[in-house]
Design a protein around this motif. Structure first.
Motif, PDB file in Angstrom:
ATOM      1  N   PRO A  94       8.532   1.662   2.497  1.00 57.07           N
ATOM      2  CA  PRO A  94       7.707   1.475   3.700  1.00 57.07           C
ATOM      3  C   PRO A  94       6.338   0.898   3.331  1.00 57.07           C
ATOM      4  O   PRO A  94       5.831   1.143   2.239  1.00 57.07           O
ATOM      5  N   TYR A  95       5.774   0.161   4.259  1.00 57.51           N
ATOM      6  CA  TYR A  95       4.466  -0.456   4.004  1.00 57.51           C
ATOM      7  C   TYR A  95       3.416   0.575   3.610  1.00 57.51           C
ATOM      8  O   TYR A  95       2.639   0.364   2.691  1.00 57.51           O
ATOM      9  N   TRP A  96       3.389   1.720   4.315  1.00 47.89           N
ATOM     10  CA  TRP A  96       2.356   2.724   4.019  1.00 47.89           C
ATOM     11  C   TRP A  96       2.491   3.248   2.591  1.00 47.89           C
ATOM     12  O   TRP A  96       1.502   3.514   1.937  1.00 47.89           O
ATOM     13  N   HIS A  97       3.740   3.373   2.102  1.00 47.08           N
ATOM     14  CA  HIS A  97       3.949   3.862   0.726  1.00 47.08           C
ATOM     15  C   HIS A  97       3.460   2.815  -0.276  1.00 47.08           C
ATOM     16  O   HIS A  97       2.774   3.146  -1.250  1.00 47.08           O
ATOM     17  N   LEU A  98       3.811   1.578  -0.015  1.00 51.73           N
ATOM     18  CA  LEU A  98       3.365   0.486  -0.881  1.00 51.73           C
ATOM     19  C   LEU A  98       1.836   0.430  -0.925  1.00 51.73           C
ATOM     20  O   LEU A  98       1.244   0.261  -1.983  1.00 51.73           O
ATOM     21  N   CYS A  99       1.213   0.608   0.231  1.00 49.73           N
ATOM     22  CA  CYS A  99      -0.254   0.623   0.301  1.00 49.73           C
ATOM     23  C   CYS A  99      -0.834   1.741  -0.552  1.00 49.73           C
ATOM     24  O   CYS A  99      -1.808   1.532  -1.277  1.00 49.73           O
ATOM     25  N   SER A 100      -0.248   2.926  -0.463  1.00 43.20           N
ATOM     26  CA  SER A 100      -0.798   4.051  -1.248  1.00 43.20           C
ATOM     27  C   SER A 100      -0.658   3.783  -2.747  1.00 43.20           C
ATOM     28  O   SER A 100      -1.544   4.125  -3.523  1.00 43.20           O
ATOM     29  N   VAL A 101       0.437   3.125  -3.151  1.00 44.27           N
ATOM     30  CA  VAL A 101       0.642   2.778  -4.563  1.00 44.27           C
ATOM     31  C   VAL A 101      -0.419   1.760  -5.006  1.00 44.27           C
ATOM     32  O   VAL A 101      -1.048   1.911  -6.057  1.00 44.27           O
TER      33      VAL A 101
END
Length: 119
Positions: A94-101
Protein backbone atom coordinates in the motif's frame (compact mmCIF):
# COMPACT_ATOMS: atom_id res chain seq x y z
CA UNK A 1 25.64 19.79 -17.94
CA UNK A 2 23.55 16.93 -16.58
CA UNK A 3 22.14 17.38 -13.13
CA UNK A 4 22.88 14.24 -11.14
CA UNK A 5 20.49 13.38 -8.34
CA UNK A 6 22.22 12.91 -4.99
CA UNK A 7 19.90 10.07 -3.98
CA UNK A 8 19.36 6.83 -5.84
CA UNK A 9 16.85 4.06 -5.13
CA UNK A 10 17.54 0.67 -6.67
CA UNK A 11 14.44 -1.47 -7.27
CA UNK A 12 13.70 -4.69 -9.13
CA UNK A 13 11.08 -3.78 -11.70
CA UNK A 14 9.41 -0.99 -13.61
CA UNK A 15 6.17 -1.35 -11.62
CA UNK A 16 8.21 -0.77 -8.42
CA UNK A 17 9.79 2.29 -10.05
CA UNK A 18 6.39 3.71 -11.08
CA UNK A 19 4.96 3.21 -7.59
CA UNK A 20 7.90 4.97 -5.92
CA UNK A 21 7.83 7.82 -8.48
CA UNK A 22 4.19 8.39 -7.49
CA UNK A 23 4.86 8.85 -3.76
CA UNK A 24 8.34 10.39 -3.66
CA UNK A 25 8.48 14.16 -3.44
CA UNK A 26 12.16 14.92 -3.86
CA UNK A 27 14.38 14.44 -6.91
CA UNK A 28 15.64 10.86 -6.79
CA UNK A 29 17.06 8.63 -9.51
CA UNK A 30 15.33 5.24 -9.58
CA UNK A 31 17.25 2.37 -11.16
CA UNK A 32 15.62 -0.96 -12.12
CA UNK A 33 17.59 -4.19 -12.01
CA UNK A 34 14.76 -6.01 -13.79
CA UNK A 35 14.90 -8.82 -11.26
CA UNK A 36 18.35 -10.18 -11.90
CA UNK A 37 21.69 -8.48 -12.15
CA UNK A 38 25.18 -9.82 -12.73
CA UNK A 39 28.35 -8.97 -10.86
CA UNK A 40 29.66 -7.00 -13.83
CA UNK A 41 26.57 -4.79 -13.85
CA UNK A 42 26.76 -4.33 -10.05
CA UNK A 43 30.42 -3.34 -10.34
CA UNK A 44 29.49 -0.77 -13.01
CA UNK A 45 26.71 0.57 -10.76
CA UNK A 46 29.04 0.81 -7.76
CA UNK A 47 31.51 2.88 -9.81
CA UNK A 48 28.72 5.03 -11.24
CA UNK A 49 27.05 5.65 -7.86
CA UNK A 50 30.13 6.34 -5.77
CA UNK A 51 29.61 9.27 -3.44
CA UNK A 52 25.82 9.27 -3.77
CA UNK A 53 23.17 8.17 -1.25
CA UNK A 54 22.04 4.77 -2.47
CA UNK A 55 18.98 2.94 -1.16
CA UNK A 56 18.10 -0.66 -1.96
CA UNK A 57 14.35 -1.37 -1.97
CA UNK A 58 13.57 -4.85 -3.26
CA UNK A 59 10.72 -7.32 -2.85
CA UNK A 60 10.40 -9.38 0.33
CA UNK A 61 10.79 -12.68 -1.52
CA UNK A 62 13.59 -15.06 -2.50
CA UNK A 63 14.76 -13.17 -5.58
CA UNK A 64 14.65 -9.88 -3.67
CA UNK A 65 16.69 -11.35 -0.83
CA UNK A 66 19.30 -12.76 -3.26
CA UNK A 67 19.61 -9.34 -4.85
CA UNK A 68 19.87 -7.66 -1.44
CA UNK A 69 22.60 -10.10 -0.38
CA UNK A 70 24.56 -9.36 -3.55
CA UNK A 71 24.30 -5.61 -2.95
CA UNK A 72 25.37 -6.02 0.69
CA UNK A 73 28.55 -7.77 -0.48
CA UNK A 74 29.35 -5.56 -3.46
CA UNK A 75 27.99 -2.24 -2.23
CA UNK A 76 28.19 -2.19 1.59
CA UNK A 77 27.65 1.61 1.74
CA UNK A 78 24.10 1.29 0.37
CA UNK A 79 21.20 1.69 2.79
CA UNK A 80 18.68 -1.12 2.77
CA UNK A 81 14.97 -0.40 3.00
CA UNK A 82 12.53 -3.18 3.76
CA UNK A 83 8.84 -3.56 3.00
CA UNK A 84 6.78 -5.73 5.31
CA UNK A 85 6.90 -9.41 4.34
CA UNK A 86 3.10 -9.58 4.29
CA UNK A 87 3.06 -7.35 1.19
CA UNK A 88 5.80 -9.38 -0.53
CA UNK A 89 6.33 -6.91 -3.40
CA UNK A 90 7.15 -3.22 -3.53
CA UNK A 91 4.61 -2.78 -6.34
CA UNK A 92 1.75 -4.29 -4.32
CA UNK A 93 2.54 -2.67 -0.96
CA UNK A 94 0.00 0.00 0.00
CA UNK A 95 1.09 3.57 -0.65
CA UNK A 96 1.00 4.46 3.06
CA UNK A 97 3.35 1.55 3.88
CA UNK A 98 5.75 2.54 1.13
CA UNK A 99 5.68 6.11 2.45
CA UNK A 100 6.53 5.00 5.98
CA UNK A 101 9.47 2.95 4.63
CA UNK A 102 10.76 5.92 2.60
CA UNK A 103 10.18 8.40 5.44
CA UNK A 104 12.17 6.17 7.79
CA UNK A 105 15.14 6.75 5.47
CA UNK A 106 14.52 10.53 5.53
CA UNK A 107 13.20 10.55 1.98
CA UNK A 108 10.49 13.10 1.32
CA UNK A 109 7.09 11.80 0.18
CA UNK A 110 3.79 13.39 -0.86
CA UNK A 111 1.70 13.71 2.29
CA UNK A 112 -1.51 12.62 0.54
CA UNK A 113 -0.14 9.05 0.37
CA UNK A 114 0.79 8.82 4.06
CA UNK A 115 -2.72 8.12 5.38
CA UNK A 116 -3.89 4.53 5.68
CA UNK A 117 -7.32 5.24 4.20
CA UNK A 118 -6.04 5.92 0.69
CA UNK A 119 -7.67 4.26 -2.33
Amino acid sequence: MDLVEEKVIIVEGTTDKRKIKTVIKEPVEIICTNGTIGLTKIDELVDELLGRDVYILVDADDSGEKLRKLFKQEFPEAKHLYIDRMYKEVATAPYWHLCSVLLSANLDVHSKYVEKDEK
